[in-house]
Design a protein around this motif. Structure first.
Motif, mmCIF file in Angstrom:
data_model
loop_
_atom_site.group_PDB
_atom_site.id
_atom_site.type_symbol
_atom_site.label_atom_id
_atom_site.label_comp_id
_atom_site.label_asym_id
_atom_site.label_seq_id
_atom_site.Cartn_x
_atom_site.Cartn_y
_atom_site.Cartn_z
ATOM 1 N N LEU A 20 29.235 5.162 103.155
ATOM 2 C CA LEU A 20 30.004 5.353 101.619
ATOM 3 C C LEU A 20 31.291 4.036 101.905
ATOM 4 C CD1 LEU A 20 30.896 8.898 102.623
ATOM 5 C CD2 LEU A 20 29.720 8.492 100.554
ATOM 6 N N ALA A 21 31.103 4.055 102.369
ATOM 7 C CA ALA A 21 32.656 2.312 102.114
ATOM 8 C C ALA A 21 31.312 0.857 102.206
ATOM 9 C CB ALA A 21 33.313 2.359 104.227
ATOM 10 N N GLU A 22 30.628 0.887 102.772
ATOM 11 C CA GLU A 22 29.685 -0.383 102.232
ATOM 12 C C GLU A 22 29.333 -0.115 100.814
ATOM 13 O OE1 GLU A 22 25.565 -1.814 103.350
ATOM 14 O OE2 GLU A 22 26.178 -1.287 104.872
ATOM 15 N N VAL A 23 28.912 0.590 100.351
ATOM 16 C CA VAL A 23 29.024 0.359 98.897
ATOM 17 C C VAL A 23 30.206 0.982 97.995
ATOM 18 C CG1 VAL A 23 26.684 1.443 99.353
ATOM 19 C CG2 VAL A 23 28.047 2.705 99.128
ATOM 20 N N GLY A 24 30.509 1.065 98.606
ATOM 21 C CA GLY A 24 32.292 1.465 97.493
ATOM 22 C C GLY A 24 32.324 3.068 97.265
ATOM 23 N N VAL A 25 31.830 3.585 97.262
ATOM 24 C CA VAL A 25 32.282 5.154 97.137
ATOM 25 C C VAL A 25 33.471 5.240 96.551
ATOM 26 C CG1 VAL A 25 31.868 7.334 97.276
ATOM 27 C CG2 VAL A 25 30.033 5.804 97.823
ATOM 28 N N GLU A 26 34.123 6.075 95.236
ATOM 29 C CA GLU A 26 35.317 6.191 94.944
ATOM 30 C C GLU A 26 36.351 6.990 96.280
ATOM 31 O OE1 GLU A 26 36.137 9.217 92.182
ATOM 32 O OE2 GLU A 26 34.506 7.589 91.619
ATOM 33 N N PRO A 27 37.422 6.103 96.843
ATOM 34 C CA PRO A 27 37.712 7.096 97.587
ATOM 35 C C PRO A 27 37.782 8.851 98.089
ATOM 36 C CG PRO A 27 39.247 5.608 97.385
ATOM 37 C CD PRO A 27 38.556 5.624 96.034
ATOM 38 N N GLU A 28 38.238 9.164 96.816
ATOM 39 C CA GLU A 28 38.430 10.612 96.415
ATOM 40 C C GLU A 28 37.064 11.392 96.406
ATOM 41 O OE1 GLU A 28 39.895 14.210 93.323
ATOM 42 O OE2 GLU A 28 39.724 12.535 92.847
ATOM 43 N N LEU A 29 35.522 10.660 96.467
ATOM 44 C CA LEU A 29 34.344 11.507 96.398
ATOM 45 C C LEU A 29 34.221 11.562 97.334
ATOM 46 C CD1 LEU A 29 32.051 12.806 95.198
ATOM 47 C CD2 LEU A 29 31.445 9.558 94.227
ATOM 48 N N ALA A 30 34.534 9.838 98.063
ATOM 49 C CA ALA A 30 33.947 9.985 99.882
ATOM 50 C C ALA A 30 34.555 10.353 100.480
ATOM 51 C CB ALA A 30 34.587 8.597 100.177
ATOM 52 N N GLU A 31 36.261 11.068 100.485
ATOM 53 C CA GLU A 31 37.130 11.428 101.186
ATOM 54 C C GLU A 31 35.529 13.599 100.873
ATOM 55 O OE1 GLU A 31 41.402 13.912 101.489
ATOM 56 O OE2 GLU A 31 40.571 11.511 101.062
ATOM 57 N N LYS A 32 35.696 13.920 100.076
ATOM 58 C CA LYS A 32 35.307 15.346 99.373
ATOM 59 C C LYS A 32 33.823 15.204 100.243
ATOM 60 C CE LYS A 32 37.352 16.407 95.366
ATOM 61 N NZ LYS A 32 37.034 17.064 94.275
ATOM 62 N N MET A 33 32.523 14.497 100.192
ATOM 63 C CA MET A 33 31.083 14.945 100.822
ATOM 64 C C MET A 33 31.648 14.755 102.730
ATOM 65 S SD MET A 33 29.576 11.348 98.539
ATOM 66 C CE MET A 33 28.374 11.582 99.181
ATOM 67 N N ASP A 34 32.736 13.175 102.640
ATOM 68 C CA ASP A 34 33.157 13.580 104.429
ATOM 69 C C ASP A 34 32.762 14.664 104.727
ATOM 70 O OD1 ASP A 34 34.965 13.330 107.006
ATOM 71 O OD2 ASP A 34 33.879 11.243 106.556
ATOM 72 N N GLY A 35 33.764 15.700 104.063
ATOM 73 C CA GLY A 35 34.630 17.157 104.680
ATOM 74 C C GLY A 35 32.810 18.055 104.876
ATOM 75 N N ALA A 36 32.175 17.700 103.122
ATOM 76 C CA ALA A 36 30.935 19.097 103.126
ATOM 77 C C ALA A 36 30.018 18.616 104.429
ATOM 78 C CB ALA A 36 30.851 18.943 101.470
ATOM 79 N N LEU A 37 29.892 17.088 104.008
ATOM 80 C CA LEU A 37 28.527 17.030 105.579
ATOM 81 C C LEU A 37 28.439 16.667 106.923
ATOM 82 C CD1 LEU A 37 27.354 13.428 103.133
ATOM 83 C CD2 LEU A 37 26.111 16.227 103.335
ATOM 84 N N SER A 38 30.227 17.144 107.492
ATOM 85 C CA SER A 38 30.504 17.321 108.270
ATOM 86 C C SER A 38 30.697 18.531 108.569
ATOM 87 C CB SER A 38 31.790 17.024 108.718
ATOM 88 O OG SER A 38 31.718 15.796 107.968
ATOM 89 N N GLN A 39 30.791 19.439 107.779
ATOM 90 C CA GLN A 39 30.366 20.532 108.160
ATOM 91 C C GLN A 39 29.086 20.958 108.291
ATOM 92 O OE1 GLN A 39 32.448 23.010 104.943
ATOM 93 N NE2 GLN A 39 34.264 22.885 105.400
ATOM 94 N N LEU A 40 28.327 20.417 107.367
ATOM 95 C CA LEU A 40 26.525 20.744 107.416
ATOM 96 C C LEU A 40 26.638 20.086 109.053
ATOM 97 C CD1 LEU A 40 24.633 21.370 106.197
ATOM 98 C CD2 LEU A 40 24.321 19.510 104.905
ATOM 99 N N ALA A 41 26.949 19.223 109.253
ATOM 100 C CA ALA A 41 26.731 18.873 110.487
ATOM 101 C C ALA A 41 26.541 18.903 112.721
ATOM 102 C CB ALA A 41 26.966 17.257 110.147
ATOM 103 N N GLU A 42 28.084 19.855 111.712
ATOM 104 C CA GLU A 42 28.454 20.394 112.903
ATOM 105 C C GLU A 42 27.983 21.271 113.005
ATOM 106 O OE1 GLU A 42 32.994 20.984 112.114
ATOM 107 O OE2 GLU A 42 33.088 18.863 111.949
#
Length: 136
Positions: free
Chosen positions: A105-127
């Motif tokens: 996400l950081a490497e491709v420069g996903v906008e911070p707000e979207l990256a944060e939302k994706m991180d939260g949702a994907l973290s729940q899925l991974a857990e």
């Protein structure tokens, strides 16, 4: 009507750059996973040829982010938890997956707000996958 234009919000799929943006993210993710020894355990869980896996994650994320549903239509449905059940995801490998995704996400420069939302949702899925790996 008073001529006011109502601005529609772009979908996450559009905000990430559509098909090309999703593919850039997926390629950055798998490239990171392959080159970083910290993700060796995660890499070992995957087939040697990551081409089909790259295509599948690109399709999944496209649908998940609000893009075209071709990936789902092609499969006639899909349960991500069932697909990963045989992989025996652990807390460690789920953590590696998320760390590699954050790197991408950081490497491709996903906008911070979207990256944060994706991180939260994907973290729940991974857990959830790691929890299911412990339970079954």
């Amino acid at each position: 009507m008073d001529g006011t234009v109502i601005e529609e919000k772009a979908s996450p799929y559009e905000r990430i750059g559509g098909a090309e943006g999703v593919r850039r993210l997926v390629d950055a993710f798998y490239d990171t996973m392959e080159r970083n020894p910290a993700y060796a355990e995660l890499r070992a869980m995957h087939e040697p040829d990551l081409g089909p896996t790259r295509d599948s994650l690109t399709g999944f994320l496209s649908v998940w982010l609000g893009g075209p549903r071709k990936w789902i239509e092609k499969r006639g449905g899909f349960c991500i938890m069932s697909r990963h059940a045989k992989m025996n995801v652990t807390g460690a490998t789920a953590g590696q997956w998320m760390a590699a995704m954050r790197d991408a996400l950081a490497e491709v420069g996903v906008e911070p707000e979207l990256a944060e939302k994706m991180d939260g949702a994907l973290s729940q899925l991974a857990e959830a996958m790691a929890w299911r790996g412990k339970a079954g």
